[in-house]
Design a protein around this motif. Structure first.
Motif, PDB file in Angstrom:
ATOM      1  N   LYS A 118       0.940  -1.250  -0.191  1.00 56.55           N
ATOM      2  CA  LYS A 118      -0.258   0.130  -0.078  1.00 56.55           C
ATOM      3  C   LYS A 118       1.087   1.174   0.036  1.00 56.55           C
ATOM      4  CE  LYS A 118      -3.870  -2.229   2.612  1.00 56.55           C
ATOM      5  NZ  LYS A 118      -4.454  -1.930   3.686  1.00 56.55           N
ATOM      6  N   PRO A 119       0.592   2.247  -0.729  1.00 59.37           N
ATOM      7  CA  PRO A 119       1.394   3.422  -0.790  1.00 59.37           C
ATOM      8  C   PRO A 119       1.399   4.201   0.817  1.00 59.37           C
ATOM      9  CG  PRO A 119      -0.780   3.771  -1.891  1.00 59.37           C
ATOM     10  CD  PRO A 119      -0.486   2.378  -1.474  1.00 59.37           C
ATOM     11  N   LEU A 120       2.491   4.607   1.063  1.00 58.42           N
ATOM     12  CA  LEU A 120       2.459   5.241   2.602  1.00 58.42           C
ATOM     13  C   LEU A 120       1.727   6.615   2.425  1.00 58.42           C
ATOM     14  CD1 LEU A 120       3.740   4.602   5.246  1.00 58.42           C
ATOM     15  CD2 LEU A 120       5.792   6.163   4.662  1.00 58.42           C
ATOM     16  N   PRO A 121       0.854   6.755   3.346  1.00 63.19           N
ATOM     17  CA  PRO A 121      -0.093   8.090   3.261  1.00 63.19           C
ATOM     18  C   PRO A 121       1.158   9.324   3.515  1.00 63.19           C
ATOM     19  CG  PRO A 121      -1.049   6.424   4.628  1.00 63.19           C
ATOM     20  CD  PRO A 121       0.265   5.832   4.265  1.00 63.19           C
ATOM     21  N   ALA A 122       0.779  10.231   3.063  1.00 62.89           N
ATOM     22  CA  ALA A 122       1.620  11.515   3.163  1.00 62.89           C
ATOM     23  C   ALA A 122       1.281  12.323   4.211  1.00 62.89           C
ATOM     24  CB  ALA A 122       1.720  12.185   1.962  1.00 62.89           C
ATOM     25  N   ARG A 123       0.204  12.207   5.007  1.00 60.97           N
ATOM     26  CA  ARG A 123      -0.380  12.932   6.130  1.00 60.97           C
ATOM     27  C   ARG A 123       0.364  12.949   7.352  1.00 60.97           C
ATOM     28  NH1 ARG A 123      -5.892  12.634   9.325  1.00 60.97           N
ATOM     29  NH2 ARG A 123      -5.848  14.914  10.020  1.00 60.97           N
ATOM     30  N   ALA A 124       1.019  13.974   7.830  1.00 60.41           N
ATOM     31  CA  ALA A 124       1.437  14.016   9.190  1.00 60.41           C
ATOM     32  C   ALA A 124       0.806  14.436  10.237  1.00 60.41           C
ATOM     33  CB  ALA A 124       2.916  14.660   9.092  1.00 60.41           C
ATOM     34  N   VAL A 125       0.733  14.055  11.367  1.00 59.92           N
ATOM     35  CA  VAL A 125      -0.408  14.536  12.440  1.00 59.92           C
ATOM     36  C   VAL A 125       0.542  14.388  13.642  1.00 59.92           C
ATOM     37  CG1 VAL A 125      -2.265  13.730  11.318  1.00 59.92           C
ATOM     38  CG2 VAL A 125      -1.307  12.186  13.021  1.00 59.92           C
ATOM     39  N   VAL A 145      -4.375  16.808  15.110  1.00 59.18           N
ATOM     40  CA  VAL A 145      -4.237  17.781  14.224  1.00 59.18           C
ATOM     41  C   VAL A 145      -3.185  17.519  13.206  1.00 59.18           C
ATOM     42  CG1 VAL A 145      -3.507  20.267  14.215  1.00 59.18           C
ATOM     43  CG2 VAL A 145      -4.619  19.529  16.151  1.00 59.18           C
ATOM     44  N   GLY A 146      -3.486  18.010  11.893  1.00 60.97           N
ATOM     45  CA  GLY A 146      -2.639  17.370  10.715  1.00 60.97           C
ATOM     46  C   GLY A 146      -1.771  18.600  10.567  1.00 60.97           C
ATOM     47  N   GLY A 147      -0.771  18.353   9.491  1.00 60.79           N
ATOM     48  CA  GLY A 147      -0.071  19.538   9.068  1.00 60.79           C
ATOM     49  C   GLY A 147      -0.877  20.288   8.016  1.00 60.79           C
ATOM     50  N   ASP A 148      -1.954  19.610   7.521  1.00 62.61           N
ATOM     51  CA  ASP A 148      -2.751  20.422   6.522  1.00 62.61           C
ATOM     52  C   ASP A 148      -3.696  21.025   7.253  1.00 62.61           C
ATOM     53  OD1 ASP A 148      -3.968  18.245   7.584  1.00 62.61           O
ATOM     54  OD2 ASP A 148      -4.792  17.381   5.832  1.00 62.61           O
ATOM     55  N   GLY A 149      -3.534  21.165   8.618  1.00 65.67           N
ATOM     56  CA  GLY A 149      -4.881  22.117   9.342  1.00 65.67           C
ATOM     57  C   GLY A 149      -6.101  21.283   9.987  1.00 65.67           C
ATOM     58  N   ALA A 150      -6.213  20.123   9.406  1.00 64.59           N
ATOM     59  CA  ALA A 150      -7.382  19.363   9.827  1.00 64.59           C
ATOM     60  C   ALA A 150      -7.225  19.052  11.349  1.00 64.59           C
ATOM     61  CB  ALA A 150      -7.356  18.065   8.894  1.00 64.59           C
ATOM     62  N   LYS A 151      -8.371  19.002  11.954  1.00 60.29           N
ATOM     63  CA  LYS A 151      -8.421  18.675  13.162  1.00 60.29           C
ATOM     64  C   LYS A 151      -9.725  17.570  13.654  1.00 60.29           C
ATOM     65  CE  LYS A 151      -7.227  23.613  14.001  1.00 60.29           C
ATOM     66  NZ  LYS A 151      -7.674  24.747  14.530  1.00 60.29           N
ATOM     67  N   ASN A 158      -3.638  23.250  19.903  1.00 63.88           N
ATOM     68  CA  ASN A 158      -2.260  23.997  19.938  1.00 63.88           C
ATOM     69  C   ASN A 158      -0.965  22.987  20.459  1.00 63.88           C
ATOM     70  OD1 ASN A 158      -0.629  26.578  19.951  1.00 63.88           O
ATOM     71  ND2 ASN A 158      -0.183  25.704  22.059  1.00 63.88           N
ATOM     72  N   SER A 159      -1.288  22.266  21.523  1.00 68.28           N
ATOM     73  CA  SER A 159      -0.266  21.494  22.013  1.00 68.28           C
ATOM     74  C   SER A 159      -0.132  20.220  20.780  1.00 68.28           C
ATOM     75  CB  SER A 159      -0.785  20.641  23.279  1.00 68.28           C
ATOM     76  OG  SER A 159       0.423  19.965  23.706  1.00 68.28           O
ATOM     77  N   ALA A 160      -1.121  19.689  20.183  1.00 72.47           N
ATOM     78  CA  ALA A 160      -0.730  18.760  19.187  1.00 72.47           C
ATOM     79  C   ALA A 160       0.066  19.371  18.259  1.00 72.47           C
ATOM     80  CB  ALA A 160      -2.327  18.145  18.608  1.00 72.47           C
ATOM     81  N   LEU A 161      -0.181  20.423  17.762  1.00 72.23           N
ATOM     82  CA  LEU A 161       0.526  21.290  16.491  1.00 72.23           C
ATOM     83  C   LEU A 161       1.890  21.157  16.841  1.00 72.23           C
ATOM     84  CD1 LEU A 161       0.233  21.991  13.769  1.00 72.23           C
ATOM     85  CD2 LEU A 161      -0.485  24.138  14.510  1.00 72.23           C
ATOM     86  N   ILE A 162       1.986  21.671  18.289  1.00 70.06           N
ATOM     87  CA  ILE A 162       3.346  21.842  18.800  1.00 70.06           C
ATOM     88  C   ILE A 162       4.348  20.373  18.708  1.00 70.06           C
ATOM     89  CG2 ILE A 162       4.998  22.293  20.818  1.00 70.06           C
ATOM     90  CD1 ILE A 162       3.835  24.905  19.444  1.00 70.06           C
ATOM     91  N   CYS A 163       3.681  19.543  19.093  1.00 72.46           N
ATOM     92  CA  CYS A 163       4.399  18.289  18.995  1.00 72.46           C
ATOM     93  C   CYS A 163       4.377  17.651  17.681  1.00 72.46           C
ATOM     94  CB  CYS A 163       3.090  17.193  19.637  1.00 72.46           C
ATOM     95  SG  CYS A 163       2.933  17.081  21.597  1.00 72.46           S
ATOM     96  N   LEU A 164       3.645  18.200  16.613  1.00 71.84           N
ATOM     97  CA  LEU A 164       3.898  17.849  15.211  1.00 71.84           C
ATOM     98  C   LEU A 164       5.152  18.408  14.909  1.00 71.84           C
ATOM     99  CD1 LEU A 164       3.557  16.401  12.643  1.00 71.84           C
ATOM    100  CD2 LEU A 164       1.834  18.273  12.308  1.00 71.84           C
ATOM    101  N   LYS A 165       5.248  19.747  15.184  1.00 77.25           N
ATOM    102  CA  LYS A 165       6.496  20.677  14.746  1.00 77.25           C
ATOM    103  C   LYS A 165       7.575  20.244  15.440  1.00 77.25           C
ATOM    104  CE  LYS A 165       3.815  24.935  13.704  1.00 77.25           C
ATOM    105  NZ  LYS A 165       3.786  26.398  13.943  1.00 77.25           N
ATOM    106  N   ARG A 166       7.792  19.801  16.725  1.00 73.24           N
ATOM    107  CA  ARG A 166       9.040  19.384  17.322  1.00 73.24           C
ATOM    108  C   ARG A 166       9.360  18.265  16.581  1.00 73.24           C
ATOM    109  NH1 ARG A 166       8.320  20.609  23.675  1.00 73.24           N
ATOM    110  NH2 ARG A 166       8.021  23.135  23.570  1.00 73.24           N
ATOM    111  N   ALA A 167       8.474  17.366  16.412  1.00 68.04           N
ATOM    112  CA  ALA A 167       8.874  15.930  15.729  1.00 68.04           C
ATOM    113  C   ALA A 167       9.647  16.017  14.560  1.00 68.04           C
ATOM    114  CB  ALA A 167       7.853  15.126  15.896  1.00 68.04           C
TER     115      ALA A 167
END
Length: 586
Positions: A296-303, A335-341, A572-581
């Motif tokens: 299966k193609p690996l999904p590109a979405r990051a959350v 929260v995804g990098g595309d802004g979806a929540k 906000n905390s979930a988006l900070i976690c994504l940015k740090r990762a």
């Protein structure tokens, strides 16, 4: 690619085979305890051989043992003082904290020294260790032979022993003895596997349609359920060479059907005690060694995923259950990098079932306390002195007198023991029996309600984790230590506040660590990239401009003092976690 499928199904035992099965389980328990005894003796001999081959290691080991004993004494003293005040405020008391910190630091230094010396000592003690290992294997083999178990049952014990032994060696732990209380498991294993769609090639297992006599009044109440009969060998053949066969009625639900064309490798029967009654389960393990890997193609979405246990009321959140427009218990925010929540929540009816189980447990504790207040004083020293020291009723009463508070299971054991030996008279025995009937009904209701709620919550978590992992190729999870949250005391350390009590109750119901574990397991299974993010200051930093606030934020909303952006704190905390990762992987 090997594909393993496990089905755990409820079962009902027919006939009079229960005594045979319980006897096998009891013998398995004896074998386990014998193996624990062998392992403990082997571990002690191993340490003596290794320490004896190096004088420096022997000295460090002796000091390590002394420091461990001192640390344990300090912890016991702290726990006794804490229990006296019924609070955890003493955790950071200077007299305990300083001593524990000093001893723990010394232990850490000693372990580093022991590790350096142990490699050298092992080389010197290699011949003795080899001989010791051969002796252990011979002792295990002899114990399995003396147990007089059917080979399939002894294999289960030996397999569990091997797994537990490896885990203990890795964690420097110790295997524990087990007391047989009517629980256990038996099973059969097929090396090459069998197909349920074909005629049974062995007499050890047969899956068939039940007869009308076997069904009796039991029928599937819904079309999505199906009942099958499973004939299974449950022990050694007798003198007449006839193997004991037990018949179970197994209920199969939609989505949990048995795989007819996949090799069945193992079938295990488990007996668990629920509120004093035995409940049977059957586990079927199907292994397809030739399953084609699915590319299966690996999904590109990051959350990014933030975990918590907040009660919220919002009509537009996504719930993994029903009733999304009422009071929900928010367990995670994605929260995804595309802004979806999206928010993973538990529905209000499920939270209500947990609260109902807690109310039933409170009522059970109350009647247990009433029982002991009424009957405890009747067990005077004269009454206990008239019984021998090893009589079960005396042992139970003495245990109840030592307990900090009476609890229902112990009181029920006293009722059963007094029924066999009514030392307080027939009238008291009848009163105890009446209380016992009420307590058993309440116990069944309490544990049944909670068990069903826990099973439903875990099912929702597994589905939510599978859906999230299927949609995402990169996941950043907030690695919060939930054991440190919802403390028992208020900020001044004086009394327990209602706010902390409510938060602790929500934490127990939500169990966000279970959801996080389900996501981690699903990510490993699907080979997704996953990062655990340090939770420090993730609730203080603005995901829009990066400004960090000066202190903790108690409100659900996050208002940045710099850019004046208003965020949901969890989002906000979930988006900070994504940015740090993402920054750490750059």
């Amino acid at each position: 690619m090997k594909q393993i499928t496990i089905r755990k199904l409820g079962a009902r035992l027919l006939g009079d085979s229960e005594s045979t099965i319980l006897q096998s389980m009891r013998q398995q328990n004896r074998l386990w305890n014998k193996l624990v005894e062998i392992e403990r003796a082997n571990t002690e001999a191993y340490r003596q051989i290794v320490a004896g081959s190096d004088a420096e290691l022997a000295a460090i080991t002796k000091e390590h043992q002394t420091v461990e004993e001192q640390l344990e004494e300090v912890r016991i003293a702290r726990n006794r003082a804490r229990a006296a005040k019924r609070t955890k405020a003493l955790d950071n008391a200077p007299d305990f904290a300083a001593a524990i910190k000093t001893l723990a630091a010394r232990l850490k230094e000693l372990r580093v020294g022991m590790k350096a010396c142990r490699a050298r000592a092992k080389e010197a003690a290699a011949p003795g260790l080899q001989q010791l290992e051969e002796g252990r294997r011979a002792a295990v083999k002899a114990a399995a032979k003396e147990a007089e178990l059917w080979w399939a049952h002894s294999e289960l014990v030996l397999a569990a022993y091997d797994v537990a032994r490896v885990r203990a060696l890795k964690t420097n732990g110790t295997l524990r003895f087990k007391r047989f209380e009517g629980e256990g498991r038996i099973g059969v294993r097929f090396n090459n596997g069998i197909l349920l769609s074909a005629p049974p090639p062995t007499s050890m297992l047969k899956v068939r349609e039940p007869t009308l006599d076997e069904l009796g009044g039991l029928q599937a109440t819904r079309s999505k359920k199906r009942i099958v009969a499973v004939d299974m060998r449950v022990g050694k053949a007798g003198e007449d060479r006839t193997a004991p066969i037990a018949t179970f009625l197994v209920t199969i639900h939609a989505g949990a059907e048995l795989l007819l064309n996949t090799p069945l490798k193992t079938v295990v029967v488990k007996r668990e005690n629920h509120a004093g009654r035995g409940k049977w389960f059957m586990l079927f393990m199907f292994v397809d060694a030739d399953a084609d890997p699915i590319d299966k193609p690996l999904p590109a979405r990051a959350v990014g995923v933030d975990f918590g246990f907040r009660m919220v009321r919002s009509p537009d959140v996504h719930s993994v259950g029903d009733d999304a427009r009422s009071q929900l218990l928010r367990v995670a925010t994605v929260v995804g990098g595309d802004g979806a929540k999206e928010h993973i929540t538990l529905p209000s009816d499920l939270v209500g079932k947990f609260h109902h189980a807690a109310e039933l447990r409170g009522e059970l504790d109350r009647i247990a306390n009433d029982f002991w207040l009424a009957h405890g004083p009747l067990f005077t020293e004269d009454v206990l002195g008239a019984m021998s020291k090893d009589e079960w009723l005396r042992v139970l009463v003495q245990k109840a007198k030592r307990a900090r508070q009476p609890y229902a299971s112990l009181m029920l054991s006293i009722v059963r023991a007094h029924a066999e030996q009514p030392v307080l008279g027939e009238a008291v025995n009848n009163a105890m029996a009446a209380w016992g009937r009420r307590a058993r009904r309440l116990t069944v209701a309490t544990y049944g309600t909670r068990r069903r709620a826990v099973e439903r919550r875990n099912h929702l978590f597994r589905n939510a984790a599978a859906r999230l992992v299927a949609e995402c190729g990169f996941l950043a999870l907030k690695n919060t230590a939930f054991a440190e949250l919802a403390r028992l005391v208020s900020e001044d350390g004086s009394t327990e506040s209602p706010l902390h009590a409510a938060a602790r109750a929500n934490r127990v119901i939500a169990s966000p660590a279970l959801l996080r574990a389900a996501i981690v397991q699903a990510a490993k299974r699907e080979q997704r990239e996953l990062v655990l993010v340090d939770p420090k200051d993730t609730t203080l930093e603005c995901s829009q401009c990066g400004h960090r606030q000066g202190g903790p934020i108690a409100d659900l909303m996050f208002v940045c003092y710099s850019c004046h952006t208003v965020h949901d704190q969890d989002e906000n905390s979930a988006l900070i976690c994504l940015k740090r990762a993402l920054e750490s992987n750059a």
